[in-house]
Design a protein around this motif. Structure first.
Motif, PDB file in Angstrom:
ATOM      1  N   GLU A  27      56.969  59.890  86.936  1.00 36.00           N
ATOM      2  CA  GLU A  27      57.731  59.430  88.099  1.00 36.00           C
ATOM      3  C   GLU A  27      56.952  59.669  89.395  1.00 36.00           C
ATOM      4  OE1 GLU A  27      61.915  60.489  90.408  1.00 36.00           O
ATOM      5  OE2 GLU A  27      61.340  61.625  88.626  1.00 36.00           O
ATOM      6  N   ARG A  30      54.201  57.017  89.547  1.00 37.82           N
ATOM      7  CA  ARG A  30      54.732  55.660  89.734  1.00 37.82           C
ATOM      8  C   ARG A  30      55.228  55.441  91.166  1.00 37.82           C
ATOM      9  NH1 ARG A  30      55.773  51.990  86.032  1.00 37.82           N
ATOM     10  NH2 ARG A  30      55.389  52.460  83.850  1.00 37.82           N
ATOM     11  N   HIS A  34      52.839  52.716  92.873  1.00 35.78           N
ATOM     12  CA  HIS A  34      53.420  51.377  92.849  1.00 35.78           C
ATOM     13  C   HIS A  34      53.508  50.791  94.244  1.00 35.78           C
ATOM     14  CE1 HIS A  34      56.552  48.272  92.730  1.00 35.78           C
ATOM     15  NE2 HIS A  34      56.012  47.996  91.572  1.00 35.78           N
ATOM     16  N   ARG A  35      53.945  51.591  95.178  1.00 38.89           N
ATOM     17  CA  ARG A  35      54.150  51.110  96.545  1.00 38.89           C
ATOM     18  C   ARG A  35      52.857  50.567  97.154  1.00 38.89           C
ATOM     19  NH1 ARG A  35      57.354  55.421  98.969  1.00 38.89           N
ATOM     20  NH2 ARG A  35      58.982  54.577  97.673  1.00 38.89           N
ATOM     21  N   ALA A  38      51.309  47.166  94.480  1.00 40.34           N
ATOM     22  CA  ALA A  38      52.008  45.937  94.076  1.00 40.34           C
ATOM     23  C   ALA A  38      51.390  44.701  94.734  1.00 40.34           C
ATOM     24  CB  ALA A  38      53.490  46.042  94.396  1.00 40.34           C
ATOM     25  N   TYR A  41      47.890  43.809  93.266  1.00 39.99           N
ATOM     26  CA  TYR A  41      47.878  43.118  91.974  1.00 39.99           C
ATOM     27  C   TYR A  41      48.128  41.625  92.141  1.00 39.99           C
ATOM     28  CZ  TYR A  41      47.829  47.779  89.946  1.00 39.99           C
ATOM     29  OH  TYR A  41      47.492  49.059  89.619  1.00 39.99           O
ATOM     30  N   TRP A 123      50.825  57.472  79.592  1.00 42.79           N
ATOM     31  CA  TRP A 123      50.011  57.544  80.805  1.00 42.79           C
ATOM     32  C   TRP A 123      48.849  58.549  80.688  1.00 42.79           C
ATOM     33  CZ3 TRP A 123      50.645  62.341  83.034  1.00 42.79           C
ATOM     34  CH2 TRP A 123      51.829  63.016  82.738  1.00 42.79           C
ATOM     35  N   HIS A 136      45.801  59.204  86.693  1.00 42.61           N
ATOM     36  CA  HIS A 136      46.234  58.101  87.564  1.00 42.61           C
ATOM     37  C   HIS A 136      45.514  56.803  87.198  1.00 42.61           C
ATOM     38  CE1 HIS A 136      42.602  58.470  90.083  1.00 42.61           C
ATOM     39  NE2 HIS A 136      42.948  57.303  90.602  1.00 42.61           N
ATOM     40  N   PHE A 139      47.565  54.421  85.156  1.00 46.38           N
ATOM     41  CA  PHE A 139      48.505  53.618  85.941  1.00 46.38           C
ATOM     42  C   PHE A 139      47.792  52.514  86.702  1.00 46.38           C
ATOM     43  CE2 PHE A 139      50.874  57.617  85.547  1.00 46.38           C
ATOM     44  CZ  PHE A 139      52.097  57.137  85.125  1.00 46.38           C
ATOM     45  N   LEU A 144      50.279  49.660  85.324  1.00 52.94           N
ATOM     46  CA  LEU A 144      50.845  48.816  86.388  1.00 52.94           C
ATOM     47  C   LEU A 144      50.303  47.384  86.348  1.00 52.94           C
ATOM     48  CD1 LEU A 144      51.050  51.446  89.271  1.00 52.94           C
ATOM     49  CD2 LEU A 144      52.925  50.552  87.861  1.00 52.94           C
ATOM     50  N   GLU A 147      52.219  45.596  83.719  1.00 55.41           N
ATOM     51  CA  GLU A 147      53.579  45.304  84.176  1.00 55.41           C
ATOM     52  C   GLU A 147      53.610  44.184  85.214  1.00 55.41           C
ATOM     53  OE1 GLU A 147      55.153  49.847  83.321  1.00 55.41           O
ATOM     54  OE2 GLU A 147      55.200  49.102  85.376  1.00 55.41           O
ATOM     55  N   HIS A 148      52.568  44.044  86.016  1.00 51.81           N
ATOM     56  CA  HIS A 148      52.536  43.015  87.066  1.00 51.81           C
ATOM     57  C   HIS A 148      51.839  41.730  86.635  1.00 51.81           C
ATOM     58  CE1 HIS A 148      54.102  45.186  90.608  1.00 51.81           C
ATOM     59  NE2 HIS A 148      53.744  46.242  89.916  1.00 51.81           N
TER      60      HIS A 148
END
Length: 197
Positions: A27, A30, A34-35, A38, A41, A123, A136, A139, A144, A147-148
């Protein structure tokens, strides 16, 4: 500034590890990663694989890889991918080995005492004892992007031994990425990227 910030990142992750527990580490990463990634990507999806490989080399030069910290990156082109090697990576590799240029020890040792991940998780590429800072990369390079974009940007071979090279693979097409690269980070290769999919 680069080295201080990398040390600081691992120090903060280690503090979170010790105070919040290992179950909160995914968590933590992420939320922070992620912030800032995103949008990146979405832009990467517009690049060719060759451009992505070139961008990766230039980005890793900025991490000051190699023994002299000059940003050296070894690049080998294979039929299906480019293999990029860092010896050491200028962030995680430098911290794990210790920094000969400034005479500081491995960040595992005092006065740092930064942590590794005890358990095996997607991870940590399904492995125990992975450097918390280096995790990291799972991720940023794999989870990530899958996922994207539906596929990993770079498949990471994180070295168990700090004295070994870190290697990243940039595949020339998403369908060439092996299914194992997805499985080890808890994902499944999308049907559209499988042979005959």
């Amino acid at each position: 500034a680069h080295d201080v910030l990398a040390d600081w990142a691992w120090a903060l992750l280690s503090l979170g590890h010790r105070t919040l527990g290992e179950e909160r580490l995914e968590e933590m990463q992420r939320v922070t990663l992620h912030r800032c990634l995103a949008h990146r990507y979405r832009l990467l999806a517009q690049m060719s694989a060759a451009e992505m490989a070139q961008l990766t080399v230039e980005g890793m030069r900025g991490h000051f890889s190699a023994p002299g910290r000059q940003g050296d990156v070894e690049v080998v082109e294979e039929e299906d991918r480019w293999v990029l090697s860092f010896d050491p990576c200028g962030s995680g590799g430098r911290m794990r080995r210790g920094d000969a240029l400034n005479g500081t020890p491995s960040r595992y040792d005092p006065p740092f005492a930064f942590t590794s991940v005890e358990g095996a998780y997607p991870w940590t590429w399904g492995e125990k004892g992975v450097c918390l800072y280096c995790s990291h990369c799972s991720f940023v390079n794999e989870i990530l992007p899958i996922e994207h974009l539906g596929y990993p940007m770079r498949v990471t071979e994180n070295p168990r031994d700090p004295g070994d090279k870190c290697r990243w693979m940039v595949y020339k097409r998403p369908d060439l990425v092996p299914e194992e690269a997805y499985r080890r980070v808890g994902k499944e290769k999308p049907a559209r990227f499988r042979s005959g999919g």
